[in-house]
Design a protein around this motif. Structure first.
Motif, short mmCIF file in Angstrom:
data_model
loop_
_atom_site.label_atom_id
_atom_site.label_comp_id
_atom_site.label_asym_id
_atom_site.label_seq_id
_atom_site.Cartn_x
_atom_site.Cartn_y
_atom_site.Cartn_z
N SER A 196 0.83 -1.21 0.00
CA SER A 196 0.00 0.00 0.00
C SER A 196 0.86 1.26 0.00
O SER A 196 0.60 2.21 -0.74
N GLN A 197 1.92 1.26 0.82
CA GLN A 197 2.78 2.43 0.89
C GLN A 197 3.57 2.61 -0.40
O GLN A 197 3.79 3.74 -0.85
N ALA A 200 1.35 4.24 -2.79
CA ALA A 200 1.17 5.66 -2.46
C ALA A 200 2.35 6.49 -2.94
O ALA A 200 2.18 7.61 -3.46
N SER A 239 -4.20 3.33 7.13
CA SER A 239 -4.05 4.72 6.69
C SER A 239 -5.36 5.43 6.95
O SER A 239 -6.43 4.91 6.59
N PRO A 242 -6.64 7.02 2.89
CA PRO A 242 -5.98 6.26 1.83
C PRO A 242 -6.43 6.67 0.43
O PRO A 242 -7.54 7.16 0.23
N GLN A 246 -3.99 2.56 -2.99
CA GLN A 246 -3.50 1.94 -1.77
C GLN A 246 -4.40 0.79 -1.34
O GLN A 246 -3.92 -0.28 -0.95
N TRP A 250 -3.28 -3.03 -1.10
CA TRP A 250 -3.39 -3.70 0.20
C TRP A 250 -4.25 -4.97 0.08
O TRP A 250 -3.83 -6.05 0.49
#
Length: 271
Positions: A196-197, A200, A239, A242, A246, A250
Protein backbone atom coordinates in the motif's frame (compact mmCIF):
# COMPACT_ATOMS: atom_id res chain seq x y z
CA UNK A 1 8.63 -0.87 16.58
CA UNK A 2 6.05 -3.66 16.49
CA UNK A 3 6.70 -4.37 12.83
CA UNK A 4 10.46 -4.59 13.31
CA UNK A 5 9.97 -6.77 16.39
CA UNK A 6 7.78 -9.21 14.45
CA UNK A 7 10.10 -9.43 11.45
CA UNK A 8 13.30 -9.80 13.47
CA UNK A 9 11.69 -12.30 15.85
CA UNK A 10 10.60 -14.56 13.01
CA UNK A 11 13.88 -14.36 11.10
CA UNK A 12 15.99 -14.94 14.22
CA UNK A 13 13.75 -17.84 15.20
CA UNK A 14 14.16 -19.45 11.77
CA UNK A 15 17.93 -19.04 11.85
CA UNK A 16 17.97 -20.26 15.46
CA UNK A 17 16.04 -23.39 14.54
CA UNK A 18 18.61 -24.22 11.86
CA UNK A 19 21.50 -23.64 14.26
CA UNK A 20 19.75 -25.66 16.96
CA UNK A 21 19.16 -28.61 14.66
CA UNK A 22 22.79 -28.59 13.54
CA UNK A 23 24.03 -28.40 17.14
CA UNK A 24 21.72 -31.19 18.26
CA UNK A 25 22.79 -33.41 15.37
CA UNK A 26 26.52 -32.88 16.00
CA UNK A 27 26.69 -33.42 19.74
CA UNK A 28 30.02 -34.85 20.80
CA UNK A 29 31.99 -33.30 17.93
CA UNK A 30 34.97 -31.38 19.31
CA UNK A 31 35.04 -27.73 18.30
CA UNK A 32 31.53 -27.67 16.82
CA UNK A 33 30.62 -24.62 18.91
CA UNK A 34 33.49 -22.57 17.51
CA UNK A 35 32.63 -23.49 13.93
CA UNK A 36 28.95 -22.72 14.40
CA UNK A 37 29.80 -19.42 16.11
CA UNK A 38 32.12 -18.58 13.23
CA UNK A 39 29.36 -19.32 10.75
CA UNK A 40 26.93 -17.10 12.64
CA UNK A 41 29.49 -14.28 12.80
CA UNK A 42 30.20 -14.53 9.07
CA UNK A 43 26.49 -14.35 8.28
CA UNK A 44 26.00 -11.31 10.52
CA UNK A 45 28.95 -9.50 8.94
CA UNK A 46 27.59 -10.18 5.46
CA UNK A 47 24.17 -8.83 6.42
CA UNK A 48 25.81 -5.72 7.91
CA UNK A 49 27.62 -5.07 4.62
CA UNK A 50 24.31 -5.25 2.77
CA UNK A 51 22.76 -2.82 5.27
CA UNK A 52 25.57 -0.29 4.79
CA UNK A 53 25.30 -0.56 1.00
CA UNK A 54 21.52 -0.07 1.05
CA UNK A 55 21.80 2.94 3.36
CA UNK A 56 24.50 4.57 1.22
CA UNK A 57 22.50 4.06 -1.97
CA UNK A 58 19.37 5.55 -0.42
CA UNK A 59 21.29 8.58 0.89
CA UNK A 60 22.75 9.22 -2.57
CA UNK A 61 19.30 9.61 -4.11
CA UNK A 62 16.95 12.55 -3.73
CA UNK A 63 13.50 13.70 -4.80
CA UNK A 64 11.56 11.38 -7.07
CA UNK A 65 14.56 9.10 -7.36
CA UNK A 66 14.44 8.32 -3.67
CA UNK A 67 10.68 7.73 -3.83
CA UNK A 68 11.14 5.28 -6.69
CA UNK A 69 14.01 3.58 -4.88
CA UNK A 70 11.95 3.30 -1.70
CA UNK A 71 8.95 1.96 -3.63
CA UNK A 72 11.19 -0.57 -5.37
CA UNK A 73 12.59 -1.78 -2.04
CA UNK A 74 9.06 -2.03 -0.67
CA UNK A 75 7.92 -4.09 -3.66
CA UNK A 76 10.93 -6.38 -3.37
CA UNK A 77 10.23 -6.79 0.34
CA UNK A 78 6.60 -7.68 -0.38
CA UNK A 79 7.60 -10.29 -2.94
CA UNK A 80 10.24 -11.77 -0.65
CA UNK A 81 7.89 -11.83 2.33
CA UNK A 82 5.31 -13.66 0.26
CA UNK A 83 7.79 -16.08 -1.26
CA UNK A 84 9.46 -16.77 2.07
CA UNK A 85 6.19 -17.42 3.87
CA UNK A 86 4.95 -19.77 1.15
CA UNK A 87 8.30 -21.55 0.88
CA UNK A 88 8.50 -22.15 4.63
CA UNK A 89 4.93 -23.45 4.58
CA UNK A 90 5.87 -26.12 2.04
CA UNK A 91 9.50 -26.86 2.84
CA UNK A 92 10.06 -26.06 6.52
CA UNK A 93 9.94 -29.68 7.65
CA UNK A 94 12.04 -30.78 4.68
CA UNK A 95 14.67 -28.17 5.56
CA UNK A 96 14.84 -29.48 9.13
CA UNK A 97 15.45 -32.97 7.75
CA UNK A 98 18.27 -31.67 5.56
CA UNK A 99 19.95 -30.03 8.55
CA UNK A 100 19.70 -33.25 10.56
CA UNK A 101 21.21 -35.17 7.64
CA UNK A 102 24.07 -32.68 7.46
CA UNK A 103 24.75 -33.15 11.16
CA UNK A 104 24.79 -36.91 10.76
CA UNK A 105 27.26 -36.62 7.89
CA UNK A 106 29.55 -34.44 10.00
CA UNK A 107 29.42 -36.97 12.84
CA UNK A 108 30.21 -39.84 10.48
CA UNK A 109 33.07 -37.92 8.87
CA UNK A 110 31.45 -37.64 5.44
CA UNK A 111 31.30 -33.85 5.80
CA UNK A 112 33.77 -31.52 7.48
CA UNK A 113 33.08 -28.93 10.15
CA UNK A 114 33.86 -26.33 7.51
CA UNK A 115 30.84 -27.46 5.51
CA UNK A 116 28.70 -27.15 8.62
CA UNK A 117 29.99 -23.63 9.27
CA UNK A 118 29.29 -22.62 5.67
CA UNK A 119 25.71 -23.89 5.89
CA UNK A 120 25.15 -21.98 9.13
CA UNK A 121 26.76 -18.84 7.66
CA UNK A 122 24.56 -18.98 4.56
CA UNK A 123 21.44 -19.50 6.66
CA UNK A 124 22.26 -16.57 8.95
CA UNK A 125 23.27 -14.40 5.98
CA UNK A 126 20.01 -15.14 4.19
CA UNK A 127 17.92 -14.32 7.24
CA UNK A 128 20.06 -11.25 7.94
CA UNK A 129 19.69 -9.86 4.43
CA UNK A 130 15.95 -10.41 4.63
CA UNK A 131 15.89 -8.55 7.95
CA UNK A 132 17.77 -5.61 6.40
CA UNK A 133 15.41 -5.47 3.44
CA UNK A 134 12.26 -5.85 5.51
CA UNK A 135 13.33 -3.30 8.12
CA UNK A 136 14.07 -0.80 5.38
CA UNK A 137 10.60 -1.42 4.03
CA UNK A 138 9.08 -0.93 7.48
CA UNK A 139 11.04 2.30 7.97
CA UNK A 140 9.78 3.66 4.65
CA UNK A 141 6.18 2.55 5.10
CA UNK A 142 5.76 3.64 8.73
CA UNK A 143 8.34 6.44 8.97
CA UNK A 144 9.67 4.82 12.12
CA UNK A 145 12.64 6.50 13.75
CA UNK A 146 15.96 4.71 14.26
CA UNK A 147 15.43 4.32 18.00
CA UNK A 148 12.07 2.61 17.53
CA UNK A 149 13.54 0.34 14.85
CA UNK A 150 16.53 -0.53 17.01
CA UNK A 151 14.32 -1.12 20.03
CA UNK A 152 11.97 -3.41 18.12
CA UNK A 153 14.88 -5.20 16.48
CA UNK A 154 16.65 -5.74 19.80
CA UNK A 155 13.49 -7.14 21.37
CA UNK A 156 12.97 -9.36 18.33
CA UNK A 157 16.54 -10.69 18.56
CA UNK A 158 16.18 -11.35 22.27
CA UNK A 159 12.80 -13.07 21.92
CA UNK A 160 13.82 -15.12 18.88
CA UNK A 161 17.12 -16.20 20.43
CA UNK A 162 15.46 -17.07 23.75
CA UNK A 163 12.76 -19.14 22.07
CA UNK A 164 15.32 -20.93 19.89
CA UNK A 165 17.47 -21.74 22.94
CA UNK A 166 14.49 -23.03 24.93
CA UNK A 167 13.42 -25.23 22.02
CA UNK A 168 16.97 -26.51 21.59
CA UNK A 169 17.29 -27.36 25.28
CA UNK A 170 13.90 -29.04 25.23
CA UNK A 171 12.61 -26.82 28.02
CA UNK A 172 9.45 -25.94 26.08
CA UNK A 173 7.45 -27.67 23.38
CA UNK A 174 5.60 -25.48 20.89
CA UNK A 175 3.69 -26.68 17.82
CA UNK A 176 5.86 -24.78 15.36
CA UNK A 177 3.37 -25.08 12.51
CA UNK A 178 0.87 -23.08 14.56
CA UNK A 179 3.47 -20.52 15.55
CA UNK A 180 4.49 -20.07 11.91
CA UNK A 181 0.83 -19.86 10.89
CA UNK A 182 0.20 -16.98 13.32
CA UNK A 183 3.36 -15.08 12.41
CA UNK A 184 2.67 -15.78 8.73
CA UNK A 185 -0.75 -14.14 9.00
CA UNK A 186 0.74 -11.09 10.71
CA UNK A 187 3.45 -10.90 8.06
CA UNK A 188 0.78 -11.03 5.33
CA UNK A 189 -0.79 -7.90 6.83
CA UNK A 190 2.66 -6.33 7.12
CA UNK A 191 3.37 -7.07 3.45
CA UNK A 192 -0.01 -5.65 2.45
CA UNK A 193 0.85 -2.44 4.29
CA UNK A 194 4.19 -2.22 2.47
CA UNK A 195 2.48 -2.73 -0.88
CA UNK A 196 0.00 0.00 0.00
CA UNK A 197 2.78 2.43 0.89
CA UNK A 198 4.71 1.60 -2.30
CA UNK A 199 1.59 2.36 -4.32
CA UNK A 200 1.17 5.66 -2.46
CA UNK A 201 4.75 6.70 -3.22
CA UNK A 202 4.41 5.92 -6.92
CA UNK A 203 1.00 7.58 -7.14
CA UNK A 204 2.38 10.65 -5.41
CA UNK A 205 4.95 10.97 -8.21
CA UNK A 206 2.25 10.37 -10.86
CA UNK A 207 3.81 7.06 -11.83
CA UNK A 208 0.61 5.20 -10.94
CA UNK A 209 -3.01 6.36 -11.09
CA UNK A 210 -4.36 7.23 -7.65
CA UNK A 211 -7.93 6.02 -8.36
CA UNK A 212 -9.19 8.65 -5.99
CA UNK A 213 -7.66 10.62 -3.14
CA UNK A 214 -8.83 10.31 0.46
CA UNK A 215 -11.36 7.55 -0.13
CA UNK A 216 -12.28 8.09 3.49
CA UNK A 217 -11.06 10.18 6.38
CA UNK A 218 -10.93 8.41 9.73
CA UNK A 219 -8.33 10.71 11.24
CA UNK A 220 -11.00 11.92 13.68
CA UNK A 221 -11.35 8.35 14.95
CA UNK A 222 -7.78 7.07 14.70
CA UNK A 223 -5.02 9.22 13.27
CA UNK A 224 -2.18 7.27 11.70
CA UNK A 225 0.14 9.74 13.41
CA UNK A 226 -0.99 8.75 16.90
CA UNK A 227 0.72 6.02 18.90
CA UNK A 228 -2.11 3.54 18.33
CA UNK A 229 -2.39 4.62 14.71
CA UNK A 230 1.32 4.05 14.12
CA UNK A 231 1.01 0.59 15.63
CA UNK A 232 -1.94 -0.19 13.35
CA UNK A 233 -0.01 1.17 10.37
CA UNK A 234 3.04 -0.92 11.20
CA UNK A 235 1.11 -4.16 11.70
CA UNK A 236 -1.84 -3.84 9.33
CA UNK A 237 -0.98 -1.03 6.91
CA UNK A 238 -3.63 1.30 8.31
CA UNK A 239 -4.05 4.72 6.69
CA UNK A 240 -6.56 7.30 7.89
CA UNK A 241 -6.85 8.90 4.43
CA UNK A 242 -5.98 6.26 1.83
CA UNK A 243 -5.89 6.57 -1.93
CA UNK A 244 -7.82 4.12 -4.04
CA UNK A 245 -4.61 2.57 -5.35
CA UNK A 246 -3.50 1.94 -1.77
CA UNK A 247 -6.64 -0.03 -1.02
CA UNK A 248 -6.23 -2.04 -4.21
CA UNK A 249 -2.60 -2.84 -3.42
CA UNK A 250 -3.39 -3.70 0.20
CA UNK A 251 -6.33 -5.96 -0.60
CA UNK A 252 -4.68 -7.60 -3.60
CA UNK A 253 -1.51 -8.43 -1.67
CA UNK A 254 -3.42 -9.85 1.28
CA UNK A 255 -5.65 -12.01 -0.93
CA UNK A 256 -2.75 -13.35 -3.01
CA UNK A 257 -0.62 -14.21 0.03
CA UNK A 258 -3.50 -15.83 1.90
CA UNK A 259 -4.64 -17.95 -1.04
CA UNK A 260 -1.10 -18.93 -2.04
CA UNK A 261 -0.22 -19.95 1.52
CA UNK A 262 -3.33 -22.10 1.85
CA UNK A 263 -2.63 -23.79 -1.48
CA UNK A 264 0.97 -24.43 -0.45
CA UNK A 265 -0.19 -25.93 2.84
CA UNK A 266 -2.45 -28.39 1.03
CA UNK A 267 0.16 -29.54 -1.45
CA UNK A 268 2.85 -32.00 -0.33
CA UNK A 269 6.42 -30.75 -0.53
CA UNK A 270 8.36 -32.07 -3.50
CA UNK A 271 11.45 -34.11 -2.77
Amino acid sequence: MLGSLLIVFREVMEAGLIVGIVLAATQGIAGRGRWVAGGIAAGVVGAAVVAVFAGSLSAALSGNGQDVFSATILCIAVVMLGWHTIWMTRHGREMAGDMKALGAEVVSGERSLTAMAVVVAVAVLREGVEVVLFLYGIAVSTHSGPLAMLGGGALGIAAGAALSWLLYRGLIVIPLHRLFAVTGLLIAFLAAGMASQAAALLAGDDLLPAFGYEIWDTSWLLSDGSMLGRAAKALFGYSDRPMGIQLMAWGGTLVVMTVATRLARRQPARP
